[in-house]
Design a protein around this motif. Structure first.
Motif, PDB file in Angstrom:
ATOM      1  N   ARG A 163      -6.845 -50.371  12.961  1.00 38.02           N
ATOM      2  CA  ARG A 163      -8.201 -49.858  12.880  1.00 38.02           C
ATOM      3  C   ARG A 163      -9.159 -51.013  13.113  1.00 38.02           C
ATOM      4  O   ARG A 163      -9.048 -52.053  12.464  1.00 38.02           O
ATOM      5  CB  ARG A 163      -8.433 -49.296  11.484  1.00 38.02           C
ATOM      6  CG  ARG A 163      -9.736 -48.581  11.380  1.00 38.02           C
ATOM      7  CD  ARG A 163      -9.988 -48.130   9.977  1.00 38.02           C
ATOM      8  NE  ARG A 163     -11.386 -47.768   9.929  1.00 38.02           N
ATOM      9  CZ  ARG A 163     -11.855 -46.709   9.347  1.00 38.02           C
ATOM     10  NH1 ARG A 163     -11.050 -45.922   8.720  1.00 38.02           N
ATOM     11  NH2 ARG A 163     -13.137 -46.436   9.376  1.00 38.02           N
ATOM     12  N   ARG A 174     -15.023 -47.497  18.006  1.00 43.19           N
ATOM     13  CA  ARG A 174     -14.123 -47.584  16.864  1.00 43.19           C
ATOM     14  C   ARG A 174     -12.753 -47.143  17.371  1.00 43.19           C
ATOM     15  O   ARG A 174     -12.629 -46.113  18.035  1.00 43.19           O
ATOM     16  CB  ARG A 174     -14.550 -46.666  15.737  1.00 43.19           C
ATOM     17  CG  ARG A 174     -13.540 -46.753  14.588  1.00 43.19           C
ATOM     18  CD  ARG A 174     -13.668 -45.632  13.652  1.00 43.19           C
ATOM     19  NE  ARG A 174     -14.883 -45.806  12.869  1.00 43.19           N
ATOM     20  CZ  ARG A 174     -15.333 -44.880  12.054  1.00 43.19           C
ATOM     21  NH1 ARG A 174     -14.691 -43.746  11.918  1.00 43.19           N
ATOM     22  NH2 ARG A 174     -16.420 -45.076  11.381  1.00 43.19           N
ATOM     23  N   GLU A 197      -8.909 -46.288  16.296  1.00 42.11           N
ATOM     24  CA  GLU A 197      -7.952 -46.069  15.205  1.00 42.11           C
ATOM     25  C   GLU A 197      -6.657 -45.579  15.829  1.00 42.11           C
ATOM     26  O   GLU A 197      -6.674 -44.676  16.684  1.00 42.11           O
ATOM     27  CB  GLU A 197      -8.478 -45.030  14.222  1.00 42.11           C
ATOM     28  CG  GLU A 197      -9.590 -45.594  13.358  1.00 42.11           C
ATOM     29  CD  GLU A 197      -9.839 -44.759  12.131  1.00 42.11           C
ATOM     30  OE1 GLU A 197      -8.897 -44.066  11.696  1.00 42.11           O
ATOM     31  OE2 GLU A 197     -10.961 -44.819  11.621  1.00 42.11           O
TER      32      GLU A 197
END
Ligand code: ADP
Length: 908
Positions: free
Chosen positions: A318, A334, A336
């Motif tokens: 992450r 982002r 993940e």
């Protein structure tokens, strides 16, 4: 009400039936025992009937038992055990057993039906669905509890009603169609809208099934009705949420991806990647290093490290980082991802998603930027506040006193407390030179090494700043080079001139030496602000001092007895003091602002004679006459020239000048007065000494008395001069004793009469009693003698001289009146002045020193009296002097007269 009413027949135990049937057999057979002629058929028929009934009622066992009993009775009693009767047993048993079997079958079927009906009833009443049975012609036949609950109608109000009454009016056709389809096809289903008892509409699904009889005719149709309102609603909601989800997903900048474990290079992103980064999935597939290439340089190292760590630990990954799009924009993502394992637990691939968080990052960055700005603004505000406080403190200090040297020194201490290691203050003197006023150091000065202490002359750099009137900031990094400042090893310094009203009054210098402080524009601005205030304070203090000095000078000029006036370079009078006004009689308003030639009459004539000095040393004043409103006055005047013009100072010396003149006259007169008797004495003495002729006795006496008289006269003149001197020097004592004025007058007149010239008579006029006088008798006598001698002297043509005595209020007045030359009225006062003579050239031939009346007036005033003259020229004069009486206390006690006479008798 139960849906079915099951009809279950009660079962009688077979043995009971058998026993009853046995009894009936006995009753039917035994009556025929013995009656041989009777036909045996009736009891046999009865017995078989009974056995069949028993079989029907009790089953095959009961039937067989009854048949057995009947046959045995028949065989034993009626047939007399005839073997021919044996075969009768078979039909007997067959009939009863068959009847029993049939009855049992029927009863079994009946039981099954009852059970079925019971089960159905239980199912229908327990069912959550509404179950309704309808007759083929559409009338409601059955109505379970669920139906009651669903429709809110009880069974007894519904049974027998047409089924169409369940539907809402517009959908009645639905139900009819359904029933029709069910009747035809056996079953059907549909959805429709029904109505509850309370009027609410119900969305229902209805399943219909036709129930047929053995012939295949429809006997009823069963309807199972379920409320699907909630389900429909749920479906609706599901659809909506699905739509929303899809819209959301479509709108989300979310890209899913997968890649083999530990191999980011082979990233397989979803199709949205193209929209996000501008590279299609195909391009991703074609270029294994694309991910690394697109990583923002600032994030690359970190992200690759994080990826390696995640791969090594097989933990979910992450992170947030930036990628550069094809267009060159930077996108914050982002990321993940988590490993996906297969059944055996080994990692098959890694799956993850990328989410565009640029907006959030931007917001966060913006937030952080704003926060930083706010913090900076806060720090700035605090800094400004500190500066303001400092300035306020310094201003307070600078304004606290007019002693600017002390306040500047204290300000310098304030500066080294907050801003500098050294603070130097230099001020410009009146002659333009720069003087070091104060040196302040951050650490206490004095003991130890004050190496490089800048006490001496201001450094050339500072002189340069003062000369140019421009501030200078020297710091190592602003290109000004190494910043030396005299002996000080300065790291950085600021020098700001003290400017006020366009003049440079000095400079303030802040030096950083040792603290590592480097000055910048902030400190420069602060120092300039401070310097401005300091300059103002210095200027104000100096101006105040100047104004004070001028005010003092003006005050001095107001009260000084000498006339002072100032001419500017254009010859216009700029100042004219009160003494000048009173000496000349010219008012300041008439003179100031006017050219001197117009303002002071006759100035032109004397101007050249007035000595003018150019230094502050006054020249020797000259005495010149000026014409004033009070007539001609003599003034002693001198001038001093200065850059603004010329200042003149003058004094009224008219009186001194007159006295000088009088003195000169006196010398002439006195010489004459002395020489005359001396000559007479000398002549007489020579005559007496001669031997060539002999003088008779009378002749000798005449010469001797001449010598005596002239000597006396000489002595008088000399003692007059001495007495005048004594009076001048205030060395004459007068005593005070009571004496009789009448006695004094008599004695004086007697002694004068001895040498009155012919034609002159002296008389006394006095009241019978005169009070005693309290004064010095000898001095009073001297005054009286002087006045009498004058009266005789100034009555050259003779006449009557009257000496009067008058008693006044606390005083006694002595008057001497003559009928001689008299005195013009404008000389009445002046004749009492020293040396003053009416006729200095003695045109009348009367000589004198001009001291007699002066001595009289001085003596009278010392004895507490007054003297005056009344005279008409050519008619005579009357001199009067008053002396206090000897006993003023005789006057009414405490009365004003007593006080007055005690203090200044005779002045009344
Ligand atoms: P002097 O020695 O000249 O008499 P005094 O002081 O006694 O000096 O007098 C001053 C002047 O006053 C005299 O010169 C004279 O002119 C005038 N004077 C004084 N007494 C008389 C007087 N009785 N009659 C007229 N003039 C007088």
């Amino acid at each position: 009400m139960p849906f079915y009413r099951p009809n279950i027949p009660t079962r009688v135990p077979w043995w009971l039936v058998a026993v009853l049937a046995g009894g009936l057999e006995v009753a039917a057979i035994l009556p025929f025992w013995g009656a041989e002629d009777a036909f045996p058929g009736l009891p046999v028929a009865l017995s078989v009937l009974i056995a069949v009934v028993a079989g029907l009622a009790g089953g095959p066992f009961a039937g067989l038992a009854a048949a057995g009993v009947g046959w045995i009775l028949f065989f034993g009693f009626l047939a007399d055990a005839d073997v021919r009767a044996l075969p009768a047993l078979v039909p007997w048993a067959l009939a009863a057993g068959l009847a029993g079997l049939v009855a049992d079958r029927w009863r079994g079927a009946q039981d099954e039906r009852t059970l079925l009906a019971g089960r159905l009833g239980a199912v229908t009443s327990a069912s959550g669905d509404a179950l309704v049975t309808v007759s083929p012609d559409g009338m409601i036949q059955g109505w379970n509890e669920a139906a009651e609950a669903l429709y809110g109608r009880r069974a007894d109000t519904v049974l027998g009603e047409p089924a169409s009454s369940l539907a809402v009016e517009r959908r009645e056709g639905d139900l009819a169609a359904l029933l029709e389809r069910a009747a035809e096809d056996g079953s059907a289903a549909s959805e429709s809208v029904h109505r509850r008892e309370d009027g609410a509409e119900l969305t229902v699904s209805t399943s219909a099934r036709a129930v047929r009889d053995d012939r295949g005719d429809v006997v009823e149709i069963a309807l199972a009705i379920a409320d699907i309102g909630e389900r429909v609603e749920a479906d609706e909601r599901l659809r909506e949420s699905e739509t929303r989800r899809r819209a959301l997903v479509e709108r989300l900048p979310l890209v899913t991806y997968s890649h083999p474990p530990g191999d980011r290079g082979s990233l397989r992103p979803g199709p949205q990647i193209e929209e996000l980064l501008g590279y299609s999935p195909a391009e991703w597939a074609a270029e294994p290093g694309l991910f690394e290439r697109l990583l923002h340089p600032d994030d690359r190292e970190r992200v690759l490290g994080e990826l390696t760590a995640a791969a090594d630990s097989a933990e979910p990954f992450r992170s947030e980082y930036r990628l550069v799009t094809r267009a060159g924009d930077v996108v914050w993502l982002r990321d993940e991802a988590a490993p996906v394992r297969d059944a055996s637990g080994t990692i098959a691939y890694v799956q993850g998603y990328l989410l565009d968080v640029s907006e959030r990052r931007r917001t966060r960055d913006e937030h952080e930027r704003l926060l930083a700005l706010a913090r900076a603004a806060q720090a700035d505000a605090a800094h400004r506040q500190r500066n303001l406080d400092f300035l306020a403190e310094a201003s307070g200090l600078l304004g606290s006193s007019l002693d600017y040297e002390t306040t500047l020194a204290r300000t310098a201490e304030l500066i080294v407390r907050d801003l500098a290691d050294w603070c130097l203050v230099d001020v410009r003197e009146e002659d333009g030179s720069l003087r070091r006023l104060t040196v302040a150091h951050a650490e206490p000065l004095g003991t130890g090494s004050d190496g490089g202490r800048p006490d001496g002359r201001p450094e050339p750099e500072i002189e340069d700043v003062v000369r140019r009137g421009r501030a200078r900031l020297v710091a190592p990094d602003n290109g000004a080079g190494a910043p030396p400042l005299g002996e000080l090893e300065a790291e950085s310094w600021i020098c700001v001139p003290l400017l006020s009203r366009g003049r440079t009054l000095g400079a303030v210098t802040l030096v950083s030496a040792g603290s590592g402080r480097v000055y910048g524009s902030d400190e420069l601005a602060l120092t300039q602000d401070l310097a401005q205030r300091a300059a103002l304070a210095v200027d104000n203090a100096r101006l105040y001092r100047e104004v004070e000095e001028r005010a003092d000078a003006a005050r001095v000029l107001t009260y000084v007895g000498d006339g002072v006036f100032l001419l500017d370079r254009a010859g216009v009078v700029r100042l004219w003091n009160p003494a000048a006004e009173s000496i000349t009689g010219l008012t300041a308003s008439a003179v100031v602002g006017h050219p001197v030639a117009e303002a002071i009459p006759g100035w032109q004539a004397v101007a050249d004679r007035v000595p003018i000095a150019s230094s502050r040393e006054p020249g020797r004043p000259d005495t010149v006459p000026v014409e004033t409103g009070k007539g001609e006055r003599w003034i002693s005047i001198s001038g001093v020239e200065f850059f603004g013009g010329t200042v003149y100072a003058f004094r009224d010396v008219t009186e001194e000048r007159r006295l000088d003149e009088l003195k000169a006259e006196f010398v002439a007169t006195a010489s004459h007065e002395l020489r005359t008797p001396l000559a007479a004495v000398y002549g007489a003495a020579q005559t007496l000494r001669r031997h060539d002729f002999v003088l008779d006795e009378a002749g000798r006496d005449r010469f001797l008395s001449l010598i005596v008289d002239e000597s006396e006269r000489l002595g008088r003149i000399v003692s007059e001069i001495l007495l005048a001197n004594q009076l001048d020097a205030d060395r004459l004592d007068v005593s005070r004793e009571p004496f009789d004025p009448a006695d004094l007058v008599e004695r004086v007149v007697d002694s004068v009469r001895t040498h009155t010239p012919p034609g002159v008579t002296v008389e006394i006029v006095a009241p019978p009693s005169v009070p005693l006088v309290g004064a010095d008798r000898d001095r009073a006598r001297q005054v009286l003698v002087n006045l009498l001698e004058n009266a005789i002297k100034y009555s050259p043509d003779g006449g009557r001289i009257e000496v009067r005595l008058d008693a006044g209020h606390g005083v006694v007045a002595f008057s001497v009146s003559d009928e001689g030359l008299g005195i013009p009225s404008d000389h009445h006062e002046r004749i009492f002045e020293k040396f003053y003579r009416l006729d200095p050239d003695m045109t009348r031939g009367v000589g004198g020193t001009g001291l007699g009346l002066y001595i009289c007036s001085e003596l009278v005033s010392r004895m507490g009296g007054t003297i005056w003259v009344e005279s008409v020229e050519g008619k005579g004069s009357s001199f009067t002097f008053e002396l206090p009486t000897a006993e003023p206390e005789l006057a009414p006690a405490g009365g004003p007269a007593a006080d007055e006479s005690a203090e200044s008798p005779g002045i009344a």
